[in-house]
Each structure stands twice: as C-alpha cells, then as structure tokens.
Design a protein around this motif. Sequence first.
Motif, PDB file in Angstrom:
ATOM      1  N   PHE A  85       0.836  -1.205   0.000  1.00  0.00           N
ATOM      2  CA  PHE A  85       0.000   0.000   0.000  1.00  0.00           C
ATOM      3  C   PHE A  85       0.878   1.265   0.000  1.00  0.00           C
ATOM      4  O   PHE A  85       0.558   2.245  -0.689  1.00  0.00           O
ATOM      5  CB  PHE A  85      -0.985   0.010   1.175  1.00  0.00           C
ATOM      6  CG  PHE A  85      -1.799   1.267   1.197  1.00  0.00           C
ATOM      7  CD1 PHE A  85      -2.656   1.570   0.148  1.00  0.00           C
ATOM      8  CD2 PHE A  85      -1.676   2.191   2.225  1.00  0.00           C
ATOM      9  CE1 PHE A  85      -3.381   2.763   0.111  1.00  0.00           C
ATOM     10  CE2 PHE A  85      -2.394   3.379   2.200  1.00  0.00           C
ATOM     11  CZ  PHE A  85      -3.251   3.666   1.144  1.00  0.00           C
ATOM     12  N   GLY A 207      -6.239  10.418   4.425  1.00  0.00           N
ATOM     13  CA  GLY A 207      -5.990   9.368   3.425  1.00  0.00           C
ATOM     14  C   GLY A 207      -7.223   8.804   2.763  1.00  0.00           C
ATOM     15  O   GLY A 207      -7.141   7.785   2.090  1.00  0.00           O
ATOM     16  N   SER A 208      -8.382   9.401   2.978  1.00  0.00           N
ATOM     17  CA  SER A 208      -9.667   8.925   2.440  1.00  0.00           C
ATOM     18  C   SER A 208      -9.999   7.502   2.902  1.00  0.00           C
ATOM     19  O   SER A 208     -10.728   6.775   2.230  1.00  0.00           O
ATOM     20  CB  SER A 208      -9.719   9.024   0.907  1.00  0.00           C
ATOM     21  OG  SER A 208      -8.926   8.050   0.279  1.00  0.00           O
ATOM     22  N   ASN A 212     -13.387   3.551   2.653  1.00  0.00           N
ATOM     23  CA  ASN A 212     -13.406   2.087   2.691  1.00  0.00           C
ATOM     24  C   ASN A 212     -14.540   1.531   3.558  1.00  0.00           C
ATOM     25  O   ASN A 212     -14.791   0.334   3.573  1.00  0.00           O
ATOM     26  CB  ASN A 212     -12.054   1.536   3.158  1.00  0.00           C
ATOM     27  CG  ASN A 212     -10.921   1.887   2.224  1.00  0.00           C
ATOM     28  OD1 ASN A 212      -9.899   2.423   2.622  1.00  0.00           O
ATOM     29  ND2 ASN A 212     -11.111   1.616   0.937  1.00  0.00           N
ATOM     30  N   TYR A 252      -6.774   2.749  -9.604  1.00  0.00           N
ATOM     31  CA  TYR A 252      -6.824   1.424  -8.958  1.00  0.00           C
ATOM     32  C   TYR A 252      -6.361   0.304  -9.900  1.00  0.00           C
ATOM     33  O   TYR A 252      -6.545  -0.873  -9.608  1.00  0.00           O
ATOM     34  CB  TYR A 252      -8.238   1.168  -8.416  1.00  0.00           C
ATOM     35  CG  TYR A 252      -8.565   2.119  -7.276  1.00  0.00           C
ATOM     36  CD1 TYR A 252      -8.373   1.743  -5.947  1.00  0.00           C
ATOM     37  CD2 TYR A 252      -8.992   3.424  -7.532  1.00  0.00           C
ATOM     38  CE1 TYR A 252      -8.622   2.613  -4.911  1.00  0.00           C
ATOM     39  CE2 TYR A 252      -9.247   4.315  -6.497  1.00  0.00           C
ATOM     40  CZ  TYR A 252      -9.051   3.909  -5.191  1.00  0.00           C
ATOM     41  OH  TYR A 252      -9.295   4.784  -4.152  1.00  0.00           O
ATOM     42  N   PHE A 262      -1.134  -6.042  -4.459  1.00  0.00           N
ATOM     43  CA  PHE A 262      -1.743  -5.749  -3.156  1.00  0.00           C
ATOM     44  C   PHE A 262      -3.013  -6.601  -2.970  1.00  0.00           C
ATOM     45  O   PHE A 262      -3.221  -7.223  -1.926  1.00  0.00           O
ATOM     46  CB  PHE A 262      -2.061  -4.245  -3.138  1.00  0.00           C
ATOM     47  CG  PHE A 262      -2.905  -3.748  -2.009  1.00  0.00           C
ATOM     48  CD1 PHE A 262      -2.397  -3.678  -0.716  1.00  0.00           C
ATOM     49  CD2 PHE A 262      -4.212  -3.286  -2.240  1.00  0.00           C
ATOM     50  CE1 PHE A 262      -3.169  -3.178   0.323  1.00  0.00           C
ATOM     51  CE2 PHE A 262      -4.984  -2.785  -1.210  1.00  0.00           C
ATOM     52  CZ  PHE A 262      -4.468  -2.732   0.073  1.00  0.00           C
TER      53      PHE A 262
HETATM   54  C1  AVI Z   1      -6.569   3.020   2.253  1.00  0.00           C
HETATM   55  N1  AVI Z   1      -7.538   3.368   1.243  1.00  0.00           N
HETATM   56  C2  AVI Z   1      -7.998   4.752   1.429  1.00  0.00           C
HETATM   57  C3  AVI Z   1      -7.122   3.081  -0.146  1.00  0.00           C
HETATM   58  C4  AVI Z   1      -8.223   3.525  -1.147  1.00  0.00           C
HETATM   59  O1  AVI Z   1      -7.904   4.282  -2.055  1.00  0.00           O
HETATM   60  O2  AVI Z   1      -9.374   3.130  -0.958  1.00  0.00           O
HETATM   61  C5  AVI Z   1      -6.832   1.606  -0.314  1.00  0.00           C
HETATM   62  C6  AVI Z   1      -6.472   1.218  -1.717  1.00  0.00           C
HETATM   63  N2  AVI Z   1      -6.878   0.127  -2.316  1.00  0.00           N
HETATM   64  C7  AVI Z   1      -6.351   0.071  -3.527  1.00  0.00           C
HETATM   65  N3  AVI Z   1      -5.651   1.158  -3.708  1.00  0.00           N
HETATM   66  C8  AVI Z   1      -5.691   1.886  -2.595  1.00  0.00           C
END
Ligand code: AVI
Length: 374
Positions: A85, A207-208, A212, A252, A262
Amino acid sequence: MLDLGARRIEGRINRVATETVQTNARVVRNVKRREGHGLVVQNRKQEVTRELARHFAFDVSVGLRGKRKSLPFRYLYDSAGSKLFEQICLQPEYYPTRTEASILAKFSPMIAQLLNNRAISVIELGSGKSTKTKILLEQFKAMAKEVVYFPIDISDAILHETAVSLTTELGINVIAIPAEYSKGIKKANKIISKSRIFPRKLILFLGSSIGNFEPREAAAFLRMIRETMKEGDVLLIGFDLHKDRRMLDAAYNDKNGITARFNLNLLERINMELQGQFDIDKFAHIAFYNEKLRRIEMHLVSKEDQNIYIAYLDKFFHFERGETIHTENSYKYDMHQIKDIAKGSGLILKDRFMDEKKWFCLALFIQDDCYQKR
Ligand code: AVI
C-alpha cells in the motif's frame, strides 16, 4: 532549551505516559508471578496470534461460501500488504496521497489558525508513517504551538519508528498508541483528561480511509468519534471526491501492477496463515468504478473453474470461471454527502479545503451542540 513552563508540561506528560506504560507492565508482571514462568509474555502473544487466526479463518470460511464471495478489506493489510500500500501511494496514477499532501501544504497555516489555543493534542487514527501529518505538525511548531501527538495504529513497529523520528526531528511529545481506532481514541482521551494538559483536541482521519467503510459504518464511526469530542475540539477528515471514471479506474489499476499485487496478496495471506492452496496465477485483479453506487470495487476473479482446499478449515471452496471475491470498496463523496453524513452524526461541517481541481477534500468538523441535547 525548554523554558520552565514547557519543562513542567513535559514532566507531566512523561508522568502520565509512564503511568500508562506501568499499568500495562503491572498486568504482565502479575501474570508472570501467578504462572511463575518467564515465557508468559510470549505465550500471551501466541494466544493473541491464535485468536487473530481464528477470526481470520472464520471470516474466510463465511466469505468464500456460496456465490457472492467477499472478504473484509482489513485483511489486505498484513505486513506485506501494508508495504504494497505504501508503494501504491507513490504510483503516478494514484492521485489521492499527493493531492491530500498538497492541500495540507497549502492550508495548514489556516488550519493551525483555526485552532487558536497555544497547546493542542493531535490524535491521529490510522497514522501509519505520519508523513502527511508532519506538514501540519511543522506548521504548529512554526507558530510556536505546544503539541502532544497521539498516533494510533495497529502496527506497533511503524508506530515506534514514527514516534522516534518525530520526537528527534520536530522535538514534539509523541505518545504512540498501538490499538484499533475506537480503543485507541478512548485511551488517548483518558491520558489527556488525566493529565489535564492540552485539553483542546484536533482529531485526524486522513488518506480517504473513510471511503473504505460502507456509508452506514462511516456514519457510526463518526458518531463514535463525536462522542469523544468536547466544545472547541476539531475533526479533520480526508474525503476522495467523485470524478471522471477514467481517472478513478486508472488509480486502482496502476501500470506497474502494484495494486494488483496488493489485492492478490490476500490469497497469499490465506495460503500462509490458513494453509490454503490458492494458485495465485489462476486469479486476476480487477477494479472498476461502480457509477451507481459511487464506489471503486476491487475484486479477485477466478480464471477457471477450480476447487481450493484450505487446510486450517479442512474445507474445499468452489470457484467458477469468472466468479469473483469482492475484496474492497472505496466510496467517493460529493459535498452534499459530506454534509449529510456529518449531520447524521452530530457534527457540523465548519470548513473545507480542496485542491484546485476539486479531486480531494479535507473537511473540518466541530460538534453540533443541538444534536447533543436531543
Ligand atoms: C486506504 N484506502 C484509502 C485506499 C483507497 O484508495 O481506498 C486503499 C487502496 N486500495 C487500492 N488502492 C488503494
């Protein structure tokens, strides 16, 4: 050199923080005495690990049963997943991290001014490496504000590393709390009210990560935070905004394939921790923007009909060609939704900070007193 006032404050923080640590140490010592064995700490650790494996196994067994397969997104973040990540955040297509950092760089003087107290407690949920938070902390320092920083994260190792580097680089007091969000914020509050210093709080959820959560969970989460807030406290949350779907899809599906790794790492985790027999090459990463639900959906799709054995569960799971495991949602918001979610959680949107292209929003909330009276 610290002046006398600062010295006194420092002493008090150290005392409270040490007491907290000693409380934990006392628990361990008592257990040791009762069981008369030097390996108690390690045994307790193994117990915790076994407990986590049981939860993981349960969620996998429920999530992979039947037709609409899914797994909770939190399992994406084992140590390999967390490292991947971090790499995602550096990919050119993944705009949220650098956009949020640019908003913080531009508006941190304004945010710092809104908190007109000289002394502030900064609590951060899911702090990770605190890279973006450093921008704010540096601003507080430049404005000669006294800060105690409470990073909260489930990763002990990252917290320790961050605490050491922030203390040495910025000379601020850091009380790191290894815990999940709700336990961590309660613990930080306890320390703050016990020490009666720096009662004014700034709570950060960057970080938004709010994206999720399912919308209903996000509202419940905000209500939980609001219950820990007092008059004058401020909550700052990073929201990723709804935008052109091509840009979202690209973010993504990075060209370097880091997001794919990931996502697929979740199957490797099942193989390692639950003795699963997934052949990673027989699954593929897919992520797309679901316009109707305004969310990115991340899935793992089976490339062929297959039966997978998971030894820990002593069970086979059937996958048809094209069938997916839904692994994550990432909701994108607009200003109306941000206001609505705040209203439903007893918060008022006091201010918002955006980049010029309106890709990302840092929303600043205070508590709604009327809601409290209801
Ligand atoms: C942690 N979160 C905010 C990321 C998102 O963008 O939702 C997790 C992520 N999954 C794939 N890319 C990033």
